[in-house]
Each structure stands twice: as structure tokens, then as C-alpha cells.
Design a protein around this motif. Sequence first.
Motif, mmCIF file in Angstrom:
data_model
loop_
_atom_site.group_PDB
_atom_site.id
_atom_site.type_symbol
_atom_site.label_atom_id
_atom_site.label_comp_id
_atom_site.label_asym_id
_atom_site.label_seq_id
_atom_site.Cartn_x
_atom_site.Cartn_y
_atom_site.Cartn_z
ATOM 1 N N GLU A 108 0.831 -1.204 0.000
ATOM 2 C CA GLU A 108 0.000 0.000 0.000
ATOM 3 C C GLU A 108 0.866 1.256 0.000
ATOM 4 O O GLU A 108 0.572 2.238 -0.706
ATOM 5 C CB GLU A 108 -0.929 -0.018 1.222
ATOM 6 N N ARG A 112 0.926 4.032 -2.995
ATOM 7 C CA ARG A 112 0.609 5.426 -2.677
ATOM 8 C C ARG A 112 1.716 6.356 -3.142
ATOM 9 O O ARG A 112 1.456 7.408 -3.748
ATOM 10 C CB ARG A 112 0.385 5.587 -1.177
ATOM 11 N N HIS A 134 -3.328 -3.631 -10.734
ATOM 12 C CA HIS A 134 -4.540 -3.632 -9.914
ATOM 13 C C HIS A 134 -5.761 -3.785 -10.808
ATOM 14 O O HIS A 134 -5.874 -3.095 -11.834
ATOM 15 C CB HIS A 134 -4.704 -2.315 -9.139
ATOM 16 N N GLU A 140 -8.705 -9.119 -6.039
ATOM 17 C CA GLU A 140 -7.428 -8.447 -6.278
ATOM 18 C C GLU A 140 -6.325 -9.489 -6.278
ATOM 19 O O GLU A 140 -5.977 -10.039 -5.230
ATOM 20 C CB GLU A 140 -7.172 -7.388 -5.204
ATOM 21 N N ARG A 145 -6.043 -4.285 -1.953
ATOM 22 C CA ARG A 145 -7.245 -3.454 -1.842
ATOM 23 C C ARG A 145 -6.876 -2.027 -1.456
ATOM 24 O O ARG A 145 -7.456 -1.062 -1.966
ATOM 25 C CB ARG A 145 -8.187 -4.051 -0.794
ATOM 26 N N ALA A 146 -5.903 -1.871 -0.569
ATOM 27 C CA ALA A 146 -5.486 -0.533 -0.153
ATOM 28 C C ALA A 146 -4.826 0.206 -1.308
ATOM 29 O O ALA A 146 -5.030 1.412 -1.498
ATOM 30 C CB ALA A 146 -4.532 -0.618 1.034
ATOM 31 N N ARG A 148 -5.532 -0.313 -4.454
ATOM 32 C CA ARG A 148 -6.642 0.039 -5.340
ATOM 33 C C ARG A 148 -7.311 1.335 -4.889
ATOM 34 O O ARG A 148 -7.677 2.174 -5.723
ATOM 35 C CB ARG A 148 -7.671 -1.091 -5.385
ATOM 36 N N ALA A 149 -7.459 1.506 -3.599
ATOM 37 C CA ALA A 149 -8.089 2.723 -3.080
ATOM 38 C C ALA A 149 -7.292 3.965 -3.471
ATOM 39 O O ALA A 149 -7.873 5.006 -3.806
ATOM 40 C CB ALA A 149 -8.229 2.628 -1.567
ATOM 41 N N HIS A 150 -5.962 3.887 -3.442
ATOM 42 C CA HIS A 150 -5.143 5.025 -3.862
ATOM 43 C C HIS A 150 -5.323 5.311 -5.352
ATOM 44 O O HIS A 150 -5.363 6.476 -5.774
ATOM 45 C CB HIS A 150 -3.673 4.766 -3.551
ATOM 46 N N GLU A 152 -8.049 4.629 -7.133
ATOM 47 C CA GLU A 152 -9.388 5.198 -7.306
ATOM 48 C C GLU A 152 -9.402 6.681 -6.941
ATOM 49 O O GLU A 152 -10.055 7.492 -7.610
ATOM 50 C CB GLU A 152 -10.391 4.414 -6.472
ATOM 51 N N GLU A 153 -8.684 7.025 -5.893
ATOM 52 C CA GLU A 153 -8.609 8.430 -5.488
ATOM 53 C C GLU A 153 -7.925 9.272 -6.566
ATOM 54 O O GLU A 153 -8.356 10.387 -6.878
ATOM 55 C CB GLU A 153 -7.843 8.551 -4.165
#
Length: 293
Positions: A108, A112, A134, A140, A145-146, A148-150, A152-153
Motif C-alpha cells: 500500500e 501510494r 490492480h 485483487e 485493496r489498499a 486500489r483505493a489510492h 481510485e482516489e
Amino acid sequence: MRIGTWNLAGRWSPDHERLMTGQECDLWLLTEVSDRVELPGMRRHMGRELMAARRHWAAIVSHHRFEPLDDPHPASASVRVGASTFVSTVLPWRSCRDRHPWIGTRHEEKTRAAVGSVIESLQGPVVWGGDWNHALHGPEYAGSRAGRAHLEEAIDRLDLQVPTEFLPHRINGLLSIDHIALPIGAVVGSAERIAAAFEGKRLSDHDAYVVTVQGVPIYDKVLRQVMGLEKSHWAPLNTALRADEQALHHRLLALRDEAGVQETVSPLRVLDVIARRDGKNLDYCSSPRSTRR
């Protein structure tokens, strides 16, 4: 315009060239690129850093004239075509080691840092793709998953849509980890996976992905507020332009003709001008919310 992305796994042969030329792409966002890659009639820009001997992290090949830009991250390559910036990137995979070009110890953290480095350098309309490692939905397999969140942001921050987000991976039951992201206002004609095989022979452990888009329009927070768009993928604008037998499309053409504007000006540019004028009247242009973060 046809835009492709493919992780070449450091390989290059006449079969690779045949597969790529057969797609008739205007521009390719390539990753894990052999320094032997050449396509007839196309210009090439390699990212500076190597991931292995004679293998660059990323490269861009295009029929269009471009201005090479500084790499936004060591595992990226970037060029400017007209007013648009095109970026090809490899992002960290789950088992990558704790060493250059990755920053951090957990996956993650590495994702990031890499994503942040890329997006902080981008200006104007952006097309960003490559091997992101990703999926954007479902299980995944390669990333986290973490991570992926970055992603998406970042997609939301850059006002992008990702036409490849629901395309399949070569492994059954998984979705693609190779992506092409476009400005949210771009009208996508098609998005497809191209099996990375020629005459039954696998050319890479990644399949290729190709997106057809009708221009790369200017799109920013002002237009997003005027049009009331909330999501950064599969823009409602795409649907609106196609709805009711393309009624909005034809209305924009009629407005262009009434204004005496040249036929070379696209319906998207007409919409851009109208929306910006409306935004100015509503004072969105001076609102702090309309500035890019």
C-alpha cells in the motif's frame, strides 16, 4: 483515435510487431519494453530507467508528433501531444521488493508513493495507462485493496474515466490489471482485450488492451460542476451524446452552424465553450472548488 496498452514482458519479435501494427493504434502506452522495439512510421520515447538489462520500465510509441517530458516516476514515461499529456506507468505488484524505484515497505505504501509521484506532475488533459497491477473491481490478484483505493482516489482527482475497468484478464474470473484512463469528457467508442498470441504462440504473460476514443477534450472542475457529473469513469456525457438517436450530438452541430463556426470544430468543443460560458455566468470559475488540487 485508437490508444493501446501492452506489457511486452521485455520481449520483441516480428510477431510482436505484427500484432501491434494490426491494431492500427495511433499511440501505444507500453510497459516492460525491450530497447529493440520499433514500429514502422511511429516515433518512440523510452522512460530513462531500466528495470533489467535492455528493458525499460515504460515507453510511448505514437504516429503523432510529441514533446518528450521528464519521467513523472522512475517506472513511467510521458509525452505531450498537442495540449494533452500521455503517461505510461508500471505500478507496484504485491510481491515486488523493497528497493528502487519503490518507496515504502508495505504494498500500500509503495502504491501510494508511486501514484502520488505520477499525478503531482500532470497538467492539462491527461491520458494515463499501463500495467497498474490492480483490478478496479472484483478479486485483487496482483495488487492490494489498499493500493486500489489510492488508484481510485487518483482517478477521481484527475477527472478520468477508465474504459478498461471491466475488461477481462487473461486468467478466467479476473479483471484486467492493464488500463487506459481518459478525461471524463472523452467519448469512448470501444474498449477491447487483444489476446497476446500470434498463430497460437503466447507473446507475453499480459494481453493487450485497445480503446477507441473520439478526441481527448479539455475537462476540469468547472465543467464537472456545470454538468453535475459525480463519477470519474464511464461518463454520463458519453451516454447523453448517444441517447435519443444522438439528439444532443446533432443539437451541438446545429449550434455550431448557427454560430458560423468552422466544421473542423467538434461537437465536444462546442459543448466545452457553452459549458464554460455558463460556468463563468454562475461564477464557478472563481470558486475555490473549481481549482485543481
